[in-house]
Design a protein around this motif. Structure first.
Motif, PDB file in Angstrom:
ATOM      1  N   THR A  80       0.829  -1.211   0.000  1.00  0.00           N
ATOM      2  CA  THR A  80       0.000   0.000   0.000  1.00  0.00           C
ATOM      3  C   THR A  80       0.858   1.253   0.000  1.00  0.00           C
ATOM      4  N   ILE A  81       1.944   1.251   0.754  1.00  0.00           N
ATOM      5  CA  ILE A  81       2.818   2.427   0.812  1.00  0.00           C
ATOM      6  C   ILE A  81       3.485   2.671  -0.542  1.00  0.00           C
ATOM      7  N   ILE A  82       3.852   1.602  -1.236  1.00  0.00           N
ATOM      8  CA  ILE A  82       4.458   1.788  -2.563  1.00  0.00           C
ATOM      9  C   ILE A  82       3.440   2.368  -3.529  1.00  0.00           C
ATOM     10  N   VAL A  83       2.181   1.921  -3.440  1.00  0.00           N
ATOM     11  CA  VAL A  83       1.133   2.518  -4.282  1.00  0.00           C
ATOM     12  C   VAL A  83       0.951   3.996  -3.917  1.00  0.00           C
ATOM     13  N   CYS A  84       1.012   4.316  -2.623  1.00  0.00           N
ATOM     14  CA  CYS A  84       0.934   5.723  -2.197  1.00  0.00           C
ATOM     15  C   CYS A  84       2.096   6.533  -2.765  1.00  0.00           C
ATOM     16  N   MET A  85       3.285   5.944  -2.779  1.00  0.00           N
ATOM     17  CA  MET A  85       4.444   6.639  -3.352  1.00  0.00           C
ATOM     18  C   MET A  85       4.240   6.919  -4.835  1.00  0.00           C
ATOM     19  N   ILE A  86       3.702   5.940  -5.555  1.00  0.00           N
ATOM     20  CA  ILE A  86       3.475   6.121  -6.997  1.00  0.00           C
ATOM     21  C   ILE A  86       2.446   7.222  -7.232  1.00  0.00           C
ATOM     22  N   ILE A  87       1.360   7.214  -6.457  1.00  0.00           N
ATOM     23  CA  ILE A  87       0.337   8.260  -6.594  1.00  0.00           C
ATOM     24  C   ILE A  87       0.935   9.626  -6.275  1.00  0.00           C
ATOM     25  N   ALA A  88       1.731   9.707  -5.209  1.00  0.00           N
ATOM     26  CA  ALA A  88       2.346  10.979  -4.835  1.00  0.00           C
ATOM     27  C   ALA A  88       3.318  11.456  -5.905  1.00  0.00           C
ATOM     28  N   GLN A  89       4.056  10.548  -6.517  1.00  0.00           N
ATOM     29  CA  GLN A  89       4.993  10.953  -7.568  1.00  0.00           C
ATOM     30  C   GLN A  89       4.258  11.432  -8.812  1.00  0.00           C
ATOM     31  N   VAL A  90       3.144  10.787  -9.144  1.00  0.00           N
ATOM     32  CA  VAL A  90       2.339  11.253 -10.284  1.00  0.00           C
ATOM     33  C   VAL A  90       1.779  12.642  -9.991  1.00  0.00           C
ATOM     34  N   ILE A  91       1.304  12.863  -8.757  1.00  0.00           N
ATOM     35  CA  ILE A  91       0.800  14.193  -8.383  1.00  0.00           C
ATOM     36  C   ILE A  91       1.919  15.231  -8.444  1.00  0.00           C
ATOM     37  N   LEU A  92       3.092  14.859  -7.967  1.00  0.00           N
ATOM     38  CA  LEU A  92       4.224  15.789  -7.996  1.00  0.00           C
ATOM     39  C   LEU A  92       4.635  16.114  -9.434  1.00  0.00           C
ATOM     40  N   ILE A  93       4.647  15.122 -10.294  1.00  0.00           N
ATOM     41  CA  ILE A  93       4.955  15.375 -11.712  1.00  0.00           C
ATOM     42  C   ILE A  93       3.908  16.300 -12.318  1.00  0.00           C
ATOM     43  N   GLY A  94       2.632  16.088 -11.944  1.00  0.00           N
ATOM     44  CA  GLY A  94       1.567  16.961 -12.444  1.00  0.00           C
ATOM     45  C   GLY A  94       1.706  18.394 -11.946  1.00  0.00           C
ATOM     46  N   VAL A  95       2.027  18.576 -10.676  1.00  0.00           N
ATOM     47  CA  VAL A  95       2.181  19.927 -10.114  1.00  0.00           C
ATOM     48  C   VAL A  95       3.362  20.646 -10.754  1.00  0.00           C
ATOM     49  N   VAL A  96       4.475  19.921 -10.887  1.00  0.00           N
ATOM     50  CA  VAL A  96       5.655  20.541 -11.493  1.00  0.00           C
ATOM     51  C   VAL A  96       5.402  20.837 -12.973  1.00  0.00           C
ATOM     52  N   GLY A  97       4.652  19.946 -13.639  1.00  0.00           N
ATOM     53  CA  GLY A  97       4.314  20.189 -15.042  1.00  0.00           C
ATOM     54  C   GLY A  97       3.403  21.396 -15.206  1.00  0.00           C
ATOM     55  N   LEU A  98       2.464  21.598 -14.248  1.00  0.00           N
ATOM     56  CA  LEU A  98       1.582  22.761 -14.312  1.00  0.00           C
ATOM     57  C   LEU A  98       2.324  24.066 -14.055  1.00  0.00           C
ATOM     58  N   LYS A  99       3.436  23.998 -13.356  1.00  0.00           N
ATOM     59  CA  LYS A  99       4.243  25.195 -13.125  1.00  0.00           C
ATOM     60  C   LYS A  99       5.148  25.498 -14.313  1.00  0.00           C
ATOM     61  N   GLN A 100       4.967  24.754 -15.387  1.00  0.00           N
ATOM     62  CA  GLN A 100       5.677  24.950 -16.653  1.00  0.00           C
ATOM     63  C   GLN A 100       7.193  24.864 -16.457  1.00  0.00           C
ATOM     64  N   SER A 101       7.595  23.750 -15.848  1.00  0.00           N
ATOM     65  CA  SER A 101       9.012  23.466 -15.664  1.00  0.00           C
ATOM     66  C   SER A 101       9.310  22.117 -16.323  1.00  0.00           C
ATOM     67  N   PRO A 102       9.600  22.139 -17.622  1.00  0.00           N
ATOM     68  CA  PRO A 102       9.755  20.865 -18.334  1.00  0.00           C
ATOM     69  C   PRO A 102      10.996  20.076 -17.902  1.00  0.00           C
ATOM     70  N   ILE A 103      12.064  20.760 -17.489  1.00  0.00           N
ATOM     71  CA  ILE A 103      13.280  20.046 -17.083  1.00  0.00           C
ATOM     72  C   ILE A 103      13.028  19.271 -15.783  1.00  0.00           C
ATOM     73  N   ALA A 104      12.391  19.921 -14.810  1.00  0.00           N
ATOM     74  CA  ALA A 104      12.095  19.254 -13.539  1.00  0.00           C
ATOM     75  C   ALA A 104      11.100  18.109 -13.738  1.00  0.00           C
ATOM     76  N   THR A 105      10.138  18.312 -14.645  1.00  0.00           N
ATOM     77  CA  THR A 105       9.177  17.245 -14.930  1.00  0.00           C
ATOM     78  C   THR A 105       9.871  16.040 -15.552  1.00  0.00           C
ATOM     79  N   ALA A 106      10.767  16.294 -16.479  1.00  0.00           N
ATOM     80  CA  ALA A 106      11.495  15.204 -17.128  1.00  0.00           C
ATOM     81  C   ALA A 106      12.422  14.491 -16.142  1.00  0.00           C
ATOM     82  N   LEU A 107      12.975  15.221 -15.191  1.00  0.00           N
ATOM     83  CA  LEU A 107      13.869  14.602 -14.211  1.00  0.00           C
ATOM     84  C   LEU A 107      13.118  13.769 -13.172  1.00  0.00           C
TER      85      LEU A 107
END
Length: 197
Positions: A80-107
């Motif tokens: 369950t914690i690993i699934v939580c980590m995956i969900i949190a990473q997808v949310i973080l990628i989405g937030v960073v992508g919405l801030k229009q930072s393509p390098i951070a999103t790709a990293l």
């Protein structure tokens, strides 16, 4: 008295269902906001410290241990914690992508891939071991079955390692040496012969 239970006889605490949801919520808050707002880590540390003190006392001294799962709850929580980590990473990628930072999103994408690989590794290696019954428990169960009358002659040496199953491995000319009585002072078999019954 009046439908209330005595304090010395509490009901069983099903911590998988009662405590599990709250713990998962705290982990999700930690994983999602821990990188965006690091002060969240201190608050979740405080919450886990207080919960650990309280529940450790409750589980050791108060609640009965009749619902002990034998460690299977740990594997469920890790999954369950690993699934939580995956969900949190997808949310973080989405937030960073919405801030229009393509390098951070790709990293952040290799982080997500490595988490999936880690989950695959755990499913392949770790959980395969935890699905099997330990050898010590198997022998205890067999002893109990034998006391109850089950015939277990075919299991006499089933739990021995192959190196232990073989008795002394003597050379082919061992019987000839015994018959002639020849012993060499440097021969390791001479000490074996003298100690063997």
């Amino acid at each position: 008295i009046m439908g209330l239970r005595v304090f010395s006889d509490p009901l069983e605490y099903y911590f998988g269902s009662k405590l599990g949801g709250e713990t998962i919520l705290i982990f999700m808050v930690l994983f999602v906001y821990g990188t965006m707002s690091p002060i969240t880590c201190y608050f979740t540390l405080l919450v886990f410290f207080i919960l650990a003190m309280g529940f450790r006392n409750q589980f050791i001294y108060i609640y009965p241990i009749a619902n002990d799962s034998g460690g299977t709850l740990f594997t469920c929580f890790i999954k369950t914690i690993i699934v939580c980590m995956i969900i949190a990473q997808v949310i973080l990628i989405g937030v960073v992508g919405l801030k229009q930072s393509p390098i951070a999103t790709a990293l952040l994408i290799p982080l997500l891939i490595s988490t999936f690989l880690f989950q695959w590794y755990l499913n392949k290696r770790h959980y395969a071991v935890t699905r099997c019954l330990p050898l010590e428990d198997c022998s205890k169960i067999d002893r109990e079955n034998e006391r109850e009358g089950m015939i277990l002659d075919f299991l006499k040496e089933a739990y021995l390692q192959p190196a232990i199953k073989t008795k002394f491995a003597f050379p082919e000319n061992h019987d000839k040496i015994i018959e002639t009585g020849e012993t060499n002072s440097r021969d390791p078999l001479s000490s074996v012969e003298s100690t063997s019954p």
